[in-house]
Enzyme design. Structure first.
Site, short mmCIF file in Angstrom:
data_model
loop_
_atom_site.label_atom_id
_atom_site.label_comp_id
_atom_site.label_asym_id
_atom_site.label_seq_id
_atom_site.Cartn_x
_atom_site.Cartn_y
_atom_site.Cartn_z
N TYR A 242 -40.63 -5.53 -55.22
CA TYR A 242 -39.34 -4.90 -55.51
C TYR A 242 -39.31 -4.17 -56.85
O TYR A 242 -39.19 -2.96 -56.90
CB TYR A 242 -38.21 -5.93 -55.43
CG TYR A 242 -38.19 -6.62 -54.10
CD1 TYR A 242 -37.94 -5.89 -52.93
CD2 TYR A 242 -38.45 -7.97 -53.97
CE1 TYR A 242 -37.96 -6.49 -51.68
CE2 TYR A 242 -38.46 -8.59 -52.72
CZ TYR A 242 -38.22 -7.84 -51.58
OH TYR A 242 -38.24 -8.42 -50.35
N PRO B 28 -31.66 -3.26 -47.12
CA PRO B 28 -31.19 -3.28 -45.73
C PRO B 28 -29.70 -3.00 -45.64
O PRO B 28 -28.94 -3.23 -46.59
CB PRO B 28 -31.48 -4.72 -45.28
CG PRO B 28 -32.36 -5.30 -46.35
CD PRO B 28 -32.02 -4.58 -47.60
N HIS C 141 -32.48 -5.68 -52.30
CA HIS C 141 -33.30 -6.75 -51.75
C HIS C 141 -33.93 -7.70 -52.77
O HIS C 141 -34.36 -8.80 -52.42
CB HIS C 141 -34.41 -6.08 -50.92
CG HIS C 141 -34.85 -6.87 -49.75
ND1 HIS C 141 -34.88 -8.25 -49.73
CD2 HIS C 141 -35.31 -6.49 -48.53
CE1 HIS C 141 -35.34 -8.66 -48.56
NE2 HIS C 141 -35.60 -7.61 -47.82
N PRO D 251 -37.56 -17.93 -28.20
CA PRO D 251 -36.96 -16.59 -28.08
C PRO D 251 -37.57 -15.58 -29.05
O PRO D 251 -37.81 -14.43 -28.70
CB PRO D 251 -35.48 -16.83 -28.37
CG PRO D 251 -35.25 -18.26 -28.01
CD PRO D 251 -36.54 -18.97 -28.37
N TYR E 185 -45.75 -6.84 -39.07
CA TYR E 185 -45.18 -7.77 -40.05
C TYR E 185 -43.90 -8.37 -39.47
O TYR E 185 -43.06 -7.64 -38.96
CB TYR E 185 -44.82 -7.00 -41.33
CG TYR E 185 -44.13 -7.81 -42.41
CD1 TYR E 185 -44.85 -8.28 -43.50
CD2 TYR E 185 -42.77 -8.12 -42.34
CE1 TYR E 185 -44.23 -9.02 -44.50
CE2 TYR E 185 -42.15 -8.87 -43.32
CZ TYR E 185 -42.89 -9.32 -44.40
OH TYR E 185 -42.27 -10.06 -45.38
N SER F 253 -38.10 -8.03 -38.29
CA SER F 253 -37.42 -9.19 -38.83
C SER F 253 -36.34 -9.68 -37.87
O SER F 253 -35.60 -8.88 -37.33
CB SER F 253 -36.78 -8.82 -40.17
OG SER F 253 -36.28 -9.98 -40.77
N GLN F 254 -36.31 -10.99 -37.69
CA GLN F 254 -35.21 -11.58 -36.93
C GLN F 254 -34.19 -12.09 -37.94
O GLN F 254 -34.55 -12.86 -38.83
CB GLN F 254 -35.68 -12.75 -36.09
CG GLN F 254 -34.51 -13.47 -35.42
CD GLN F 254 -34.91 -14.72 -34.67
OE1 GLN F 254 -34.78 -14.78 -33.47
NE2 GLN F 254 -35.39 -15.72 -35.37
#
Length: 630
Positions: free
Chosen positions: A111, A124, A347, A433, A456, A558-559
């Site tokens: 970052y 995000p 972030h 899932p 990723y 990403s979840q």
């Protein structure tokens, strides 16, 4: 490399359902520290284990001759008495002397030293469901409730009474919750920094409201320390809106969209002026920023969420709302006049799940029936922040406008609600899932490109003190075997199901390894950083083309699970890649897919369609196969 907003936890975090009861106002001194000290430290994985797993991770994404060369480099790196052992010892020593051997390095490299704009490339956005209002009055009322909801959550942070989250029965590090309010990124010339005023004395008592690219300080607490009521907040927001009717022609906030070095130079120039410095300080110190946006052009229902994602990620360019932001602010809530709502977050201080937990609480809070409010007491008007614009600052603003508009035009983002099924189907077949969705992504990508790519997925390291993320490498030999067989007419369905089950299990196994601190990516990074710290030349292993290929994530995923029917979104991390974020609900899945228009190979809508097809085809295969018992 700015990847990872999410948490790879297929069944989601356990979030206490009582979050939205009136919050305890009693401070539990030291509770947070006691909890943190009880957490284990991040381990340094064994060197040989990481080397073996690194080779396995490369198998599906590099050519045979490349792999042969890399194997030789790895053998040399890990041989007895070699450089690998020396670096491993240094890393183990560092782990003994720090709270977390990785987190400081990671925040700095991923970052603070990353010089691309935070907009799209790092920060995000989060899209909430369309809210039930469509005019200025509704916008102001909802914004007032939202502020009250954040302050309600803040009470839990201030009093250290936040319910501790658990993953697989183990308590998680809660530190990120203490980093997101009253904090802000500050640009530098080669490295940025983050300031956090939450624990300063006196602690900040104001938020900053942005309307028509103008900034206002809004005190959100009364003199006796109680938060303003929803009625009081509504009145103050009305005052702000009526004193900023025209759009500001010099939107200073647009400067925060710049390349970090350009913004660093402009920042030094901007804060030379006393008034400017005071205004910037007020923004940086504020608890959070609230952006009140105008209504967006009408779009079809199908495109509504994609259009909202644009607003949350970058504001749509200068003709819309990109100047109505301060992108360095850790947390910005965005509320449009047409009921479009969401957030954008910087972030560096936190991952997605703590932000989503805060937002889940706030959304529930806004839905509560309103309490009878006490009579209004007169309040001083919110204070407008002024900026002195010199010709040089004006030039910087113009340059930022042009660059932001280019970036806005380049980003393609599609948000889809996959409505055919959700977590329920993989669970019925006893599959994770998250792993099921990741295999659908692998299949979708393979069908489009006839090859596998480095993928990723962020895994949370919050089981460890100050833990951030590691990488779940979703592309494995098992996933490659599955996707290559799927459309092969010579393969029987039973064999395809078997390969699917193996691929899902392999992903689940890597996920468990990652959340327990045994993945390879951060360990390899640590060994490389140790070489830098020890002033050694960088080992050949890290100069190898295969290492660069392994880090070139054409799928960055990403979840981010949530109770609210929302979806997070972020940009691709490489020019020819995709950013994919998803929120699996019980009966549907929200997806956000992004790509760059300037890359001819990638297309967000095509990948979104391919994912939808892959999910349906995988379910169909399971339904047709008697072996895959429900």
């Amino acid at each position: 490399m700015i990847i990872g907003v999410g948490m790879a936890k297929p069944c989601g975090l356990t979030k206490p359902s009582h979050l939205v009861k009136p919050v305890s106002a009693t401070r539990v001194a030291g509770r947070y520290l006691t909890h943190q000290q009880g957490l284990p430290q991040l381990p340094v994985p064994p060197l040989q284990q990481t080397c073996e797993r690194y080779i396995m991770a490369l198998e599906p994404i590099v050519e045979v001759d490349e792999l042969k060369y890399t194997k030789e480099l790895v053998e040399d790196f890990q041989k007895a008495g070699g450089v690998g052992e020396r670096l491993q010892r240094g890393l183990e020593k560092r782990a003994c002397n720090t709270e977390n051997w990785l987190s400081e390095w990671w925040v700095r490299l991923a970052y603070l030293e990353y010089r691309m704009p935070v907009v799209v490339h790092s920060s995000p956005g989060l899209v909430l469901p369309h809210m039930n209002f469509s005019d200025k009055q509704g916008q102001i009322r909802f914004a007032a409730k939202l502020i009250a909801g954040v302050l309600d959550f803040k009470t839990m942070i201030d009093n250290e009474t936040l319910p501790v989250e658990y993953l697989g029965g183990k308590p998680l590090c809660m530190n990120q919750y203490y980093e997101v309010l009253s904090s802000c990124r500050v640009p530098g010339l080669k490295r940025d920094s983050v300031v956090n005023h939450a624990r300063s004395s006196p602690s900040p008592k104001h938020i900053v409201v942005v309307n028509n690219s103008q900034f206002f300080v809004l005190d959100v607490y009364n003199s006796d320390g109680t938060p303003l009521t929803v009625d009081q907040l509504s009145l103050q927001l009305k005052r702000i809106c009526s004193s900023s009717v025209a759009k500001c022609t010099e939107p200073v906030g647009i400067l925060t969209t710049q390349h970090r070095d350009s913004w660093g130079r402009a920042y030094i120039n901007l804060i030379k002026d006393k008034t400017n410095k005071e205004s910037v300080d007020a923004i940086q110190r504020s608890i959070f920023t609230l952006c009140l946006d105008g209504a967006m052009p009408a779009v079809s229902e199908e495109m509504y969420r994609s259009s909202a994602a644009v607003q949350m990620l970058h504001g749509g360019g200068t003709q819309w709302n990109s100047g109505n932001r301060w992108f360095d602010k850790t947390l910005q809530f965005i509320i449009g006049e047409d009921g479009t709502c969401g957030a954008n977050y910087e972030h560096a201080p936190a991952e997605g799940p703590p932000i989503v937990a805060l937002i889940d609480h706030v959304v529930e809070y806004t839905r509560k029936p309103e309490m009878v409010q006490p009579p209004m007491v007169p309040l001083p008007s919110p204070k407008k922040l002024h900026f002195s614009i010199t010709p040089e600052i004006k030039r910087d603003i113009e340059e930022a406008k042009q660059n932001m508009n280019k970036l806005a035009q380049d980003l393609d983002i599609r948000v889809i609600m996959f409505g055919h099924f959700g977590k329920n189907i993989p669970k019925a077949y006893k599959m994770s899932p998250d792993a099921f969705i990741q295999m659908a992504l692998q299949l979708a990508y393979y069908r489009m490109y006839q090859r596998c790519c480095a993928t990723y997925e962020s895994a949370s390291l919050r089981m460890f003190r100050l833990g951030r993320t590691d990488t779940i490498r979703s592309t494995s030999s098992a996933s490659a075997a599955f996707v290559k067989s799927f459309d092969d007419p010579n393969k029987q369905n039973a064999e395809k199901v078997d390969l699917m089950e193996k691929a899902v299990k392999a992903h689940r196994s890597y996920t468990n390894m990652a959340i327990n601190g045994q993945a390879i990516d951060r360990h390899l990074l640590g060994l490389k950083m140790q070489a830098v710290d020890d002033k050694l030349s960088i080992p050949d292993l890290f100069k190898d083309a295969a290492y660069a290929k392994a880090l070139h994530y054409q799928l960055s995923t990403s979840q981010v699970p949530s109770k609210t029917d929302c979806v997070m979104c972020f940009g691709p991390v490489v020019p020819n890649g995709y950013g994919v974020c998803y929120n699996p609900m019980n009966n549907h899945i929200n997806f956000a897919v992004s790509s760059f228009n300037s890359c001819e190979e990638t297309n967000a809508a095509d990948l979104a369609q391919a994912v939808e097809d892959a999910l349906l085809d995988m379910r169909k295969l399971l339904e047709q196969n008697p072996r895959a018992k429900l």
